[in-house]
Design an enzyme around this catalytic site. Structure first.
Site: not given
Length: 208
Positions: A105, A153
């Site tokens: 991320h 995700d």
């Protein structure tokens, strides 16, 4: 996909399982000035109505590097037939130069707490699920190869597969949750009554 021998309806048997969806919605409701939220705030700053604000956010959310990342992670999970297949799936993507979806991320360099939290909730709600075992194998392979840690995700994709949700459910959950956040940001912009208008500065051609 549902667990073998059960229906999607049967996959939701306990309050803990239903609460996992609620937790996912809470974890995803807001994430400061993510790309879609910035777009929604810009729309609200010029007094676009709330429907248009949400449409602005949704347009940006569809990007594969934003809300669409959950769908890519879903596809990777679907392509992994069983836990023993995890090493092959990761290796093939690395050899072809693909980015492994659901890992890393840009904000959280040491781990996405949202993804870690949701994965732990999924583990508690569906402890003996076959698709969860596949997700865990992918997580283990990530660790062996020293790849970035899982993010929200990946956790959404694991949740959808484990709970027997239809393909694309992760992205839909993301959008529904973030809609609440966009509208909260919009209310702030309506009160500010000042358009968000960044300036562009021309610097000319590169000197070299």
């Amino acid at each position: 996909m549902p667990v073998a021998g059960s229906s999607r309806r049967d996959s939701w048997r306990t309050p803990t399982q239903a609460a996992t969806l609620e937790a996912a919605l809470i974890l995803l409701a807001d994430h400061e000035l993510a790309a879609s939220t910035l777009a929604a705030r810009v729309a609200a700053s010029v007094e676009a109505d709330p429907y248009a604000v949400v449409m602005a956010g949704l347009g940006v959310l569809t990007g594969p590097k934003h809300g669409g990342a959950a769908l890519a992670a879903e596809r990777m999970l679907a392509a992994t037939a069983g836990p023993a297949d995890a090493a092959r799936v990761i290796a093939e993507r690395l050899r072809s130069g693909e980015r492994i979806p659901g890992l890393g991320h840009m904000v959280y360099k040491t781990g996405d707490a949202r993804g870690i939290t949701l994965m732990n909730l999924v583990r508690t709600a569906w402890p003996d699920n076959a698709r969860l075992a596949v997700a865990e194998a992918l997580v283990s392979e990530r660790s062996v190869r020293r790849l970035p840690t899982l993010n929200i995700d990946f956790a959404l994709a694991a949740f959808g597969a484990t709970a027997g949700l239809v393909p694309g459910a992760g992205q839909a959950i993301f959008a529904i949750a973030r809609t609440a956040g966009w509208l909260a940001h919009a209310l702030e912009e309506y009160q500010r009554q000042s358009p968000l208008r960044p300036r562009a500065v021309h610097v000319g051609p590169d000197s070299d």
